[in-house]
Design an enzyme around this catalytic site. Sequence first.
Site, mmCIF file in Angstrom:
data_model
loop_
_atom_site.group_PDB
_atom_site.id
_atom_site.type_symbol
_atom_site.label_atom_id
_atom_site.label_comp_id
_atom_site.label_asym_id
_atom_site.label_seq_id
_atom_site.Cartn_x
_atom_site.Cartn_y
_atom_site.Cartn_z
ATOM 1 N N GLU A 49 0.869 -1.181 0.000
ATOM 2 C CA GLU A 49 0.000 0.000 0.000
ATOM 3 C C GLU A 49 0.898 1.222 0.000
ATOM 4 O OE1 GLU A 49 -2.761 0.061 3.228
ATOM 5 O OE2 GLU A 49 -4.227 -1.153 2.154
ATOM 6 N N ASP A 60 -5.681 8.884 10.096
ATOM 7 C CA ASP A 60 -4.277 8.573 10.345
ATOM 8 C C ASP A 60 -3.830 9.147 11.679
ATOM 9 O OD1 ASP A 60 -3.694 7.120 8.038
ATOM 10 O OD2 ASP A 60 -3.458 8.946 6.865
ATOM 11 N N TYR A 174 -10.944 -3.792 3.388
ATOM 12 C CA TYR A 174 -10.104 -3.378 4.504
ATOM 13 C C TYR A 174 -11.010 -3.215 5.720
ATOM 14 C CZ TYR A 174 -6.429 -0.618 6.892
ATOM 15 O OH TYR A 174 -5.479 -0.156 7.771
#
Length: 270
Positions: A49, A60, A174
Amino acid sequence: MNRIDETFNRLKHENESALVGFVTAGDPHPDASLAILDAMCRAGVDVLELGVPFSDPTADGPVIQRSSARALAGGATLKWAFDATRRLRERYGVPIVLFSYYNPILRYGRESFYRDAAAAGADGVLVVDLPPEESAEFTDRRAGNDLHLIRLIAPTTPPERMRRIAAAGSGFLYLVSKTGVTGSDGLNTADIARQAADLRAVTPLPICVGFGISTAEDVAAVAAVAEGVVIGSAFERTIEENIDRPDLVERMAAQVRDYKAATRRLTRDT
C-alpha cells in the site's frame, strides 16, 4: 487477472494470510523511500500500500501524519507515487495499491488519475474519505482499466451497510479493527474474529484487517481469522526512529520478514 486476485488465490492454496504493508510515498525523502520500497518487495510483502502524502488526514494517527509531513517537505506528490510504482513494477510482481485521500486525486484529475495509475502498473486504489454514496463522480471515470477499488469497513458498520459497501468494492475489503486512528494501542482479537465473520457472511471478497497491529504476535493472531493483515504505523515508526541510521533499509526488510513469517504460523479454517 489482476495481481491482487492472483496473490490472494495463491495464498489461499498455500494456507497463508497476506502481509499488506503500508508506507508513505517519499518518506523520509524520495531517494530513501525508493530504497525502502524496493527492500520491502524483496523481503516478501504480499501487497504494497503506497500512501499518497496529504496534509489533512482523517483517520491517520500521529506517526503516519508525521510521515506525510516529511514526504511533502521532500517534494513527494501523487505524480511521484506513480513514478515509484512504475519503477517497482519494472522489477517486481507485487500488487500495489495506491492509498490516498480524495483531494490529491481530484486536483490531479479523475480521468488522468485512472489513466496514469494503470499505466504505472498499479493494481488498486483505496480512497480513505470517499464513501460509496459519494463516490460515483470518481468511480464512474474508471471505465477501461483493471484497477480494483478497495473499500473500508468500520467496526461499527451494520450488516446491511457491510453488504452495500462490499458490493461496491473489489480486490479485497479493509476491515478496520477498532474505532480510533492508526497506530493506536490495543487489539481485541475476539472482536476482530466476530467482525470478520460478520463481514464474511455477506461477501466472498478477501478480508484484510488493519489498525493497531504492531507485533509478530499480533500478526499471527489476526492471520488466524482474516485473509490479510495490514501494517502501516509500525513500519512508519521504524522509519521515523531510524532515519539517520545507515541500516534503515535492512531494518525495514527484516521487519517485513518477521511479519511475513507470522502469517504462516497458524492453520486457518477459512
